[in-house]
Design a protein around this motif. Structure first.
Motif, PDB file in Angstrom:
ATOM      1  N   GLN A 246       0.897  -1.325   0.010  1.00  0.00           N
ATOM      2  CA  GLN A 246      -0.051  -0.055   0.166  1.00  0.00           C
ATOM      3  C   GLN A 246       0.812   1.267   0.073  1.00  0.00           C
ATOM      4  O   GLN A 246       1.664   1.485   0.921  1.00  0.00           O
ATOM      5  CB  GLN A 246      -0.831   0.072   1.419  1.00  0.00           C
ATOM      6  CG  GLN A 246      -2.178  -1.015   1.132  1.00  0.00           C
ATOM      7  CD  GLN A 246      -3.218  -0.266   0.349  1.00  0.00           C
ATOM      8  OE1 GLN A 246      -3.305   0.680  -0.257  1.00  0.00           O
ATOM      9  NE2 GLN A 246      -4.296  -1.210   0.125  1.00  0.00           N
TER      10      GLN A 246
ATOM     11  N   ASN B 224       1.217   3.444   2.925  1.00  0.00           N
ATOM     12  CA  ASN B 224       2.070   2.668   4.117  1.00  0.00           C
ATOM     13  C   ASN B 224       3.502   2.568   3.660  1.00  0.00           C
ATOM     14  O   ASN B 224       4.587   2.675   4.638  1.00  0.00           O
ATOM     15  CB  ASN B 224       1.564   1.324   4.034  1.00  0.00           C
ATOM     16  CG  ASN B 224       1.840   0.496   5.473  1.00  0.00           C
ATOM     17  OD1 ASN B 224       2.041   0.887   6.614  1.00  0.00           O
ATOM     18  ND2 ASN B 224       2.041  -0.821   5.026  1.00  0.00           N
TER      19      ASN B 224
ATOM     20  N   LEU C 150       5.137   5.783   4.746  1.00  0.00           N
ATOM     21  CA  LEU C 150       5.134   5.912   5.977  1.00  0.00           C
ATOM     22  C   LEU C 150       6.370   4.971   6.632  1.00  0.00           C
ATOM     23  O   LEU C 150       7.013   5.683   7.800  1.00  0.00           O
ATOM     24  CB  LEU C 150       4.063   5.517   6.663  1.00  0.00           C
ATOM     25  CG  LEU C 150       3.677   5.818   8.129  1.00  0.00           C
ATOM     26  CD1 LEU C 150       3.566   7.197   8.449  1.00  0.00           C
ATOM     27  CD2 LEU C 150       2.271   5.015   8.898  1.00  0.00           C
ATOM     28  N   TYR C 151       6.638   3.865   5.997  1.00  0.00           N
ATOM     29  CA  TYR C 151       7.738   2.867   6.447  1.00  0.00           C
ATOM     30  C   TYR C 151       8.976   3.579   6.097  1.00  0.00           C
ATOM     31  O   TYR C 151      10.042   3.704   6.781  1.00  0.00           O
ATOM     32  CB  TYR C 151       7.566   1.812   5.724  1.00  0.00           C
ATOM     33  CG  TYR C 151       8.810   0.690   5.959  1.00  0.00           C
ATOM     34  CD1 TYR C 151       8.888   0.118   7.151  1.00  0.00           C
ATOM     35  CD2 TYR C 151       9.754   0.549   5.161  1.00  0.00           C
ATOM     36  CE1 TYR C 151       9.807  -0.693   7.422  1.00  0.00           C
ATOM     37  CE2 TYR C 151      10.754  -0.236   5.239  1.00  0.00           C
ATOM     38  CZ  TYR C 151      10.834  -1.010   6.506  1.00  0.00           C
ATOM     39  OH  TYR C 151      11.887  -1.722   6.539  1.00  0.00           O
TER      40      TYR C 151
ATOM     41  N   GLY D  42       3.390  13.502  16.520  1.00  0.00           N
ATOM     42  CA  GLY D  42       1.946  14.073  16.140  1.00  0.00           C
ATOM     43  C   GLY D  42       1.821  14.429  14.550  1.00  0.00           C
ATOM     44  O   GLY D  42       0.929  14.002  13.682  1.00  0.00           O
ATOM     45  N   LEU D  43       3.177  15.084  14.209  1.00  0.00           N
ATOM     46  CA  LEU D  43       3.057  15.431  12.541  1.00  0.00           C
ATOM     47  C   LEU D  43       3.074  14.263  11.677  1.00  0.00           C
ATOM     48  O   LEU D  43       2.748  14.363  10.669  1.00  0.00           O
ATOM     49  CB  LEU D  43       4.167  16.377  12.528  1.00  0.00           C
ATOM     50  CG  LEU D  43       4.120  17.840  13.234  1.00  0.00           C
ATOM     51  CD1 LEU D  43       5.158  18.689  12.782  1.00  0.00           C
ATOM     52  CD2 LEU D  43       2.732  18.540  12.638  1.00  0.00           C
TER      53      LEU D  43
ATOM     54  N   TYR E 157       1.318  11.640  12.114  1.00  0.00           N
ATOM     55  CA  TYR E 157      -0.226  11.387  11.784  1.00  0.00           C
ATOM     56  C   TYR E 157      -0.799  12.262  11.097  1.00  0.00           C
ATOM     57  O   TYR E 157      -1.517  11.951  10.121  1.00  0.00           O
ATOM     58  CB  TYR E 157      -0.861  11.120  13.218  1.00  0.00           C
ATOM     59  CG  TYR E 157      -0.284   9.610  13.976  1.00  0.00           C
ATOM     60  CD1 TYR E 157      -0.743   8.509  13.378  1.00  0.00           C
ATOM     61  CD2 TYR E 157       0.778   9.855  14.886  1.00  0.00           C
ATOM     62  CE1 TYR E 157      -0.374   7.480  13.923  1.00  0.00           C
ATOM     63  CE2 TYR E 157       1.235   8.492  15.411  1.00  0.00           C
ATOM     64  CZ  TYR E 157       0.776   7.316  14.862  1.00  0.00           C
ATOM     65  OH  TYR E 157       1.192   6.214  15.600  1.00  0.00           O
ATOM     66  N   VAL E 158      -0.277  13.497  11.237  1.00  0.00           N
ATOM     67  CA  VAL E 158      -0.818  14.640  10.276  1.00  0.00           C
ATOM     68  C   VAL E 158      -0.280  14.351   8.672  1.00  0.00           C
ATOM     69  O   VAL E 158      -1.296  14.433   7.653  1.00  0.00           O
ATOM     70  CB  VAL E 158      -0.372  15.856  10.560  1.00  0.00           C
ATOM     71  CG1 VAL E 158      -0.704  17.241   9.505  1.00  0.00           C
ATOM     72  CG2 VAL E 158      -0.911  16.311  11.955  1.00  0.00           C
TER      73      VAL E 158
ATOM     74  N   ASN F  91       0.447  11.315   7.457  1.00  0.00           N
ATOM     75  CA  ASN F  91      -0.079  10.319   6.951  1.00  0.00           C
ATOM     76  C   ASN F  91      -1.615  10.560   6.637  1.00  0.00           C
ATOM     77  O   ASN F  91      -2.136   9.804   5.459  1.00  0.00           O
ATOM     78  CB  ASN F  91      -0.171   9.168   8.067  1.00  0.00           C
ATOM     79  CG  ASN F  91      -0.660   7.551   7.417  1.00  0.00           C
ATOM     80  OD1 ASN F  91      -0.207   7.080   6.343  1.00  0.00           O
ATOM     81  ND2 ASN F  91      -1.197   6.907   8.207  1.00  0.00           N
ATOM     82  N   GLY F  92      -2.485  11.177   7.250  1.00  0.00           N
ATOM     83  CA  GLY F  92      -3.456  11.522   6.925  1.00  0.00           C
ATOM     84  C   GLY F  92      -3.670  12.166   5.675  1.00  0.00           C
ATOM     85  O   GLY F  92      -4.436  11.953   4.942  1.00  0.00           O
TER      86      GLY F  92
ATOM     87  N   LEU G  33      -3.175   9.946   2.864  1.00  0.00           N
ATOM     88  CA  LEU G  33      -4.344   9.014   2.662  1.00  0.00           C
ATOM     89  C   LEU G  33      -5.418   9.851   1.897  1.00  0.00           C
ATOM     90  O   LEU G  33      -6.206   9.387   1.249  1.00  0.00           O
ATOM     91  CB  LEU G  33      -4.847   8.627   3.914  1.00  0.00           C
ATOM     92  CG  LEU G  33      -3.805   7.483   4.553  1.00  0.00           C
ATOM     93  CD1 LEU G  33      -4.552   7.166   5.877  1.00  0.00           C
ATOM     94  CD2 LEU G  33      -3.762   6.044   3.593  1.00  0.00           C
ATOM     95  N   THR G  34      -5.329  11.220   2.066  1.00  0.00           N
ATOM     96  CA  THR G  34      -6.499  11.922   1.334  1.00  0.00           C
ATOM     97  C   THR G  34      -5.813  12.225   0.015  1.00  0.00           C
ATOM     98  O   THR G  34      -6.595  12.232  -1.042  1.00  0.00           O
ATOM     99  CB  THR G  34      -6.433  13.425   2.112  1.00  0.00           C
ATOM    100  OG1 THR G  34      -7.072  13.166   3.338  1.00  0.00           O
ATOM    101  CG2 THR G  34      -7.627  14.229   1.415  1.00  0.00           C
TER     102      THR G  34
ATOM    103  N   VAL H  29      -4.775  23.807   3.782  1.00  0.00           N
ATOM    104  CA  VAL H  29      -3.580  23.150   4.592  1.00  0.00           C
ATOM    105  C   VAL H  29      -2.368  24.016   4.779  1.00  0.00           C
ATOM    106  O   VAL H  29      -1.925  24.155   5.426  1.00  0.00           O
ATOM    107  CB  VAL H  29      -3.530  21.920   4.259  1.00  0.00           C
ATOM    108  CG1 VAL H  29      -2.003  21.144   4.811  1.00  0.00           C
ATOM    109  CG2 VAL H  29      -4.790  20.867   4.399  1.00  0.00           C
TER     110      VAL H  29
ATOM    111  N   PRO I 173       1.354  26.329  10.576  1.00  0.00           N
ATOM    112  CA  PRO I 173       1.847  27.363  11.382  1.00  0.00           C
ATOM    113  C   PRO I 173       3.363  27.212  11.250  1.00  0.00           C
ATOM    114  O   PRO I 173       3.805  28.316  11.696  1.00  0.00           O
ATOM    115  CB  PRO I 173       1.549  26.463  12.771  1.00  0.00           C
ATOM    116  CG  PRO I 173       0.918  25.157  12.925  1.00  0.00           C
ATOM    117  CD  PRO I 173       0.305  24.944  11.397  1.00  0.00           C
TER     118      PRO I 173
END
Lengths: 245, 245
Positions: A74, A77, A80-81, A94-95, A97-98, A100-101, A104-105, A155, A160
């Protein structure tokens, strides 16, 4: 050991999002399906992994990456790896996951771009679903491109850490994927994307910035970068294109 | 602090994959869009986040999760974030990418299930794309359900740690999501899935095993579990269903 990238030969497709990350980082990688059959490579080597009855974690479809014994399937994925290994993901958890989100979009929009020419079934020829494709492509141009692109522009504007990057204050694979998404849309829908630079100035600037990075520019000029074509996700069928509203 | 789950009220949808993980772990969570408007909750509270012009990392669409200040969008991404915290992801790093790859393949099938009733455009009524939906649903039943389900059955069979779980030797959110996927397909396509138990015995056993877990059984019997309906991804339109070949 070199990364092994498995993806269909002859098209950019979803494999291209992975290639851009590997190329930007000048990582050592082998394109299995583009290699010679007499060296045990080629499409049949890829199909052997896909059809394996002994592989502990078989992938569903290309692209997938092999790193030693681990198979990572995928597109999002794989990125991300690879991200932390290639220096293309922020250190902040945290960033990640931002990022990766967002990836995915982007993947969702890629699927919708594909479905403009194959709305009824991937198993049918385009010619046998051309009328349905016209309806879906028209909706994609009128509603979906603006909805996604306004979002991605926002985005950038709301980041920021500045509007140069989609996540954080440095290049990530999400920026590279955004370049590829825009490049594919421009190829497939030149009329619909004609006013892109004025409609989405930050995205247009990001597109230019990625394209002129030395490693990306060298890759795009190489024969490793296949041209866009009509076997791919982003297909230029003039009858599906029209000016944006 | 409780997790805040943002998803459309009135349907299971993609939010349900997240709910099952939260419910299995008996995690503390609040459904923002299902809360009362006069307490600052409800759909308008969700829309405010989606439309925010100041949020550092705005989400594109529901579902998204808020954990303190961090917004995590996209179903598979939310589950990847929650997995370690809820004890629903293996400790082994490689297996986490295996799990995420499977979750994304489930997500792909969910999108295809949705597109059976909306192949031309989400912005058009079902009634205005019924003929196209019949073609797409027929292809989904003939080609896509078997392709995906044979694959997932094979993943169980080839799992070196046993065929009870899709990844590793213990329950993960991927198992919970597979339950939901099968449950949705059974609701939408009762004819096409009639022989499911004999065709995919390991998946059928997994489905039963998940459904009878105490926390899941309690959730399914509660009023927090909304019934399947025709506002959702998995819709039962009898004219789109037929026996599998």
């Amino acid at each position: 050991m070199a990364y092994e990238l498995y993806y269909w030969d002859g098209l950019q497709g979803r494999g291209e999002f992975v290639r851009l990350a590997l190329e930007e980082a000048r990582a050592d990688y082998v394109e299995i399906a583009r290699g010679p059959e007499d060296e045990g490579l080629g499409t049949s080597a890829m199909m052997a992994v896909l059809g394996s009855r002994s592989e502990p974690h078989p992938p569903f479809a290309p692209p997938f990456l092999k790193d030693g014994d681990l198979i990572v399937p995928q597109t999002a994925n794989i990125l991300l790896y690879l991200g932390p290994k290639l220096g293309l993901l922020p250190r902040d958890e945290g960033l990640r996951y931002v990022a990766n989100g967002l990836q995915l979009t982007i993947a969702d929009m890629v699927t919708e771009a594909h479905d403009t020419h194959h709305p009824l079934a991937s198993s049918l020829y385009y010619e046998d679903q051309k009328e349905a494709a016209k309806t879906r492509a028209s909706d994609f141009i009128d509603h979906r491109i603006p909805k996604f692109m306004r979002y991605f522009e926002r985005v950038l504007r709301q980041n920021p850490e500045g509007d140069q990057h989609l996540v954080g204050n440095a290049l990530t694979y999400v920026d590279l994927s955004m370049f590829q998404l825009i490049d594919g849309l421009r190829y497939a829908f030149p009329k619909a994307t004609k006013r892109f630079d004025e409609q989405y100035p930050r995205l247009a600037a990001l597109y230019q910035a990625v394209m002129t990075r030395p490693n990306i520019a060298a890759y795009l000029a190489s024969d490793r970068r296949l041209p866009h074509n009509e076997q791919c996700i982003f297909r230029h069928y003039p009858e599906l294109d029209k000016a944006s509203r």
